[in-house]
Design a protein around this motif. Sequence first.
Motif, PDB file in Angstrom:
ATOM      1  N   THR A   1      -6.493  -8.112  14.775  1.00 59.91           N
ATOM      2  CA  THR A   1      -7.035  -6.764  14.957  1.00 59.91           C
ATOM      3  C   THR A   1      -8.188  -6.740  15.955  1.00 59.91           C
ATOM      4  O   THR A   1      -8.198  -5.920  16.861  1.00 59.91           O
ATOM      5  CB  THR A   1      -7.516  -6.186  13.617  1.00 59.91           C
ATOM      6  OG1 THR A   1      -8.489  -7.064  13.039  1.00 59.91           O
ATOM      7  CG2 THR A   1      -6.347  -6.002  12.657  1.00 59.91           C
TER       8      THR A   1
ATOM      9  N   THR B   1       1.297  -8.449  10.347  1.00 58.30           N
ATOM     10  CA  THR B   1       1.554  -7.296  11.211  1.00 58.30           C
ATOM     11  C   THR B   1       1.746  -6.025  10.394  1.00 58.30           C
ATOM     12  O   THR B   1       1.268  -4.944  10.768  1.00 58.30           O
ATOM     13  CB  THR B   1       2.790  -7.554  12.092  1.00 58.30           C
ATOM     14  OG1 THR B   1       2.563  -8.744  12.876  1.00 58.30           O
ATOM     15  CG2 THR B   1       3.043  -6.399  13.036  1.00 58.30           C
TER      16      THR B   1
ATOM     17  N   LYS C   1      -1.661  -4.305   9.515  1.00 59.11           N
ATOM     18  CA  LYS C   1      -2.643  -4.114  10.584  1.00 59.11           C
ATOM     19  C   LYS C   1      -3.393  -2.791  10.502  1.00 59.11           C
ATOM     20  O   LYS C   1      -4.600  -2.728  10.774  1.00 59.11           O
ATOM     21  CB  LYS C   1      -1.947  -4.227  11.937  1.00 59.11           C
ATOM     22  CG  LYS C   1      -2.898  -4.169  13.129  1.00 59.11           C
ATOM     23  CD  LYS C   1      -2.173  -4.427  14.439  1.00 59.11           C
ATOM     24  CE  LYS C   1      -3.150  -4.418  15.605  1.00 59.11           C
ATOM     25  NZ  LYS C   1      -2.472  -4.694  16.896  1.00 59.11           N
TER      26      LYS C   1
END
Length: 266
Positions: free
Chosen positions: A106, A230, A233
């Motif tokens: 991130t 993912t 996120k």
Amino acid sequence: MKKVLSVLLSIVVIFALGGCGSKKAAVVTDKKVITVGASPIPHKEILEAAKPVLAKAGYTLKIVEFTDYVTPNTALAEKQLDANFFQHTPYLKEFSKEKGLDLTYTVKVEIEPMALYSNKYKKLSDLKNGASIAIPNDPTNGARALRVLEKAGLLKLKSGELISKVDITSNRKNLKITELDAPQLPRILKDMDAAVINSNYAMEAKLKLTDSLVVEAKDSPYANVLAVRTEDKNKPYIKALSKALTSPEVKKFILEKYKGAVIPAF
């Protein structure tokens, strides 16, 4: 009429249950205790500095300490952790590709300059012909270490990112390059002429960046990042953690605590 009322009642119940399910699904996208894996120095210390910022946002940070470069990513992929903080972007990318993991990052938090350390020599020019040099054995940090030696004028290398010692095109001092696990490098320094060591392991071993023979350039692309799955996120707790780690409070902590040995990347 009874049949009509029965059908209408069933529809109302279905929608009511559906509404409850939606609310429950919305709740589980956030959590108030965030579990993060980290290496001891400086990552755990930086996370500790972010705790008060997270607390103001309503979150509690739980830190799980790791001392290697493999377990934190596998633990993250297996959902034992919500995130980890110990690695730079090239390592995360290569590890995820090699292991088939759906991990990303991130925010970039800090850069830890890699450096060449020696217990035997005080100056780079004193390094003798045939000297033994240890570097990390993982592909990304190994390549990074070789570039440090190239910057020092000790080697010439082929172009590319994931280079290894077979890509050395010139070795004017006939250096003997040995690849070892990154955490071992400070411990074997006494048995080698020098070693290129990651800053986190150097700091744990009380090695001073100012005592090194050569330091990686400050524009290094190897920023350490907050790694996550993912799929997570954009979840609120990950966004809160990312914001805390790149807050003014954390930047001030990094600058004051490490005095150039660790550099904010935000």
